[in-house]
Design an enzyme around this catalytic site. Structure first.
Site, short mmCIF file in Angstrom:
data_model
loop_
_atom_site.label_atom_id
_atom_site.label_comp_id
_atom_site.label_asym_id
_atom_site.label_seq_id
_atom_site.Cartn_x
_atom_site.Cartn_y
_atom_site.Cartn_z
N ARG A 105 9.15 -11.40 -3.14
CA ARG A 105 9.89 -11.69 -1.91
C ARG A 105 8.93 -11.72 -0.73
NH1 ARG A 105 15.32 -10.64 -1.55
NH2 ARG A 105 15.10 -11.70 0.43
N CYS A 132 17.73 -9.65 -9.21
CA CYS A 132 17.30 -9.67 -7.80
C CYS A 132 17.26 -8.27 -7.19
CB CYS A 132 18.21 -10.60 -7.00
SG CYS A 132 19.92 -10.06 -6.90
N GLN A 190 15.72 -15.42 -2.27
CA GLN A 190 15.53 -14.76 -3.56
C GLN A 190 15.06 -15.77 -4.60
OE1 GLN A 190 16.00 -11.28 -4.31
NE2 GLN A 190 14.80 -11.99 -6.04
N HIS A 249 21.72 -17.35 -1.64
CA HIS A 249 20.60 -16.42 -1.38
C HIS A 249 19.29 -17.15 -1.70
CE1 HIS A 249 18.48 -12.87 -0.60
NE2 HIS A 249 18.83 -12.10 -1.61
N ASP A 294 22.99 -10.20 -11.90
CA ASP A 294 23.14 -9.57 -10.59
C ASP A 294 24.34 -8.62 -10.69
OD1 ASP A 294 23.01 -9.02 -7.87
OD2 ASP A 294 23.83 -10.94 -7.23
N ARG A 348 21.25 -12.30 7.75
CA ARG A 348 22.00 -11.90 6.55
C ARG A 348 23.43 -11.67 7.00
NH1 ARG A 348 20.73 -7.78 1.65
NH2 ARG A 348 19.56 -9.65 1.08
N1 NVA Z 1 25.08 -10.70 -4.96
C1 NVA Z 1 24.53 -9.56 -4.27
C2 NVA Z 1 23.07 -9.77 -4.03
C3 NVA Z 1 22.37 -8.64 -3.35
C4 NVA Z 1 20.93 -8.90 -3.10
C5 NVA Z 1 25.27 -9.35 -2.97
O1 NVA Z 1 25.59 -10.34 -2.30
O2 NVA Z 1 25.57 -8.21 -2.63
N1 CP Z 2 17.46 -8.79 -3.56
C1 CP Z 2 17.76 -8.50 -2.29
O1 CP Z 2 18.05 -9.35 -1.45
O2 CP Z 2 17.68 -7.16 -2.00
P1 CP Z 2 18.15 -6.44 -0.67
O3 CP Z 2 19.65 -6.50 -0.62
O4 CP Z 2 17.63 -5.04 -0.80
O5 CP Z 2 17.55 -7.15 0.52
#
Ligand code: NVA
Ligand code: CP
Length: 306
Positions: A287, A259, A134, A131, A219, A104
């Site tokens: 997930r 998500c 997801q 992502h 989101d 990540r």
């Molecule tokens: N768009 C959000 C998704 C988190 C799961 C982010 O990148 O923070």
């Molecule tokens: N939806 C998602 O990826 O959640 P987290 O940021 O908690 O991993």
């Protein structure tokens, strides 16, 4: 290197993606019936988190344990990555010790660079651009509740962010139409729009996007790494809150997904996750199951195809 990676939805064929979704449902059923299934015994997943996470970390870690393997949590703070070790060097070393790696990160190029130097499969656990994990869960959730998503209409409301970009790729791979409603200047990737434009309508009007839609998804308005823009974004995105009333304009049997984490009172109304049309908790649970199918597919394909 010849390892198979999952950095985007385009790294699998449509047939493989559908089979991943089916397998996720099978693995969910096995777990619900208390059947032990440990095809990844002695296998180790390395998880590099440069950003915070609840679902991604817990689902990958629990998933590896349930499949008989182990997961190692690695943060840049306490590895040499945080002290400037080149990502390619880290990839060469880590991939000699691990069986699969999840990352990540911020820049998507971190993933591609790691993958280019890795002997083992690399999974995108979220980048600034995409992502895809997801989307596996989202697609599994739709399949479970409504069957195939092919030919359906999906509305994405809010920021044209990493999630939205992955929805564009999913539209191409799962054969659905996507309508994106976002403020001007917050559109999804121009590159993806150019490639898959026939799948996507971009509008500034949430109502136009939602009308008759079979799935509505949103989101947060400020993603991780955009904390400094948060206040300015709140004002720009205000007309894009998803409410029960907005969902009323969608198809009778519309599903709502988020998500998570959610900011009630911002991108969704306070009560939206309690609405019967919301499947956000199933989506979060999936997930686990979807990624177990992915891990099996990448690490022990023989079981996946059994
Ligand atoms: N768009 C959000 C998704 C988190 C799961 C982010 O990148 O923070
Ligand atoms: N939806 C998602 O990826 O959640 P987290 O940021 O908690 O991993």
């Amino acid at each position: 290197m010849s390892a198979r990676h999952f950095l985007s939805m385009m790294d699998c064929t449509p047939t493989e993606l559908v089979s991943l979704i089916r397998r996720g449902m099978e693995l969910k059923d096995l777990r619900n019936r208390g059947v032990l299934f440990e095809p990844l015994k002695n296998r180790v997943l390395g998880m590099i988190f440069e950003k915070a996470s609840t679902r991604t970390r817990v689902s990958f870690e629990a998933g590896m344990i349930q499949l008989g393997g182990q997961a190692i949590f690695l943060s840049p703070r306490d590895t040499q990555l945080g002290r400037g070790e080149p990502i390619g060097d880290a990839a060469i070393v880590m991939s000699r010790m691990l069986d699969v790696v999840m990352i990540r990160t911020f820049a998507h190029s971190t993933l591609t660079e790691f993958a280019a130097n890795s002997r083992v499969p690399v999974i995108n656990g979220l980048s600034d651009d995409l992502h895809p994990c997801q989307l596996l869960a989202d697609m599994q959730t739709f399949f479970e509740h409504r069957g195939s998503i092919a030919g359906k209409t999906v509305a994405w409301i809010g920021d044209g962010n990493n999630m939205c970009n992955s929805y564009i790729e999913a539209a191409e791979q799962f054969d659905f139409q996507l309508r994106v409603a976002c403020p001007q200047g917050y559109e999804p990737s121009a590159e993806l729009l150019a490639k898959y434009g026939d799948r996507v309508l971009v509008t500034q009007d949430p109502m136009e996007a939602v009308r008759g839609a079979d799935l509505v998804s949103t989101d947060v308005w400020a993603s991780m790494g955009q904390e400094e823009e948060a206040e300015q974004r709140m004002a720009r995105f205000k007309p894009y809150q998803v409410t029960r009333e907005l969902l009323d304009a969608a198809a009778e049997d519309v599903l709502f997904m988020h998500c998570l984490p959610a900011h009630r009172g911002e991108e969704i109304s306070e009560d939206l996750l309690d609405d019967p049309r919301s499947v956000a908790w199933d989506q979060a649970e999936n997930r686990l199951h979807a990624q177990k199918a992915l891990l099996e597919f990448l690490v022990e394909p023989a079981y996946h195809h059994a």
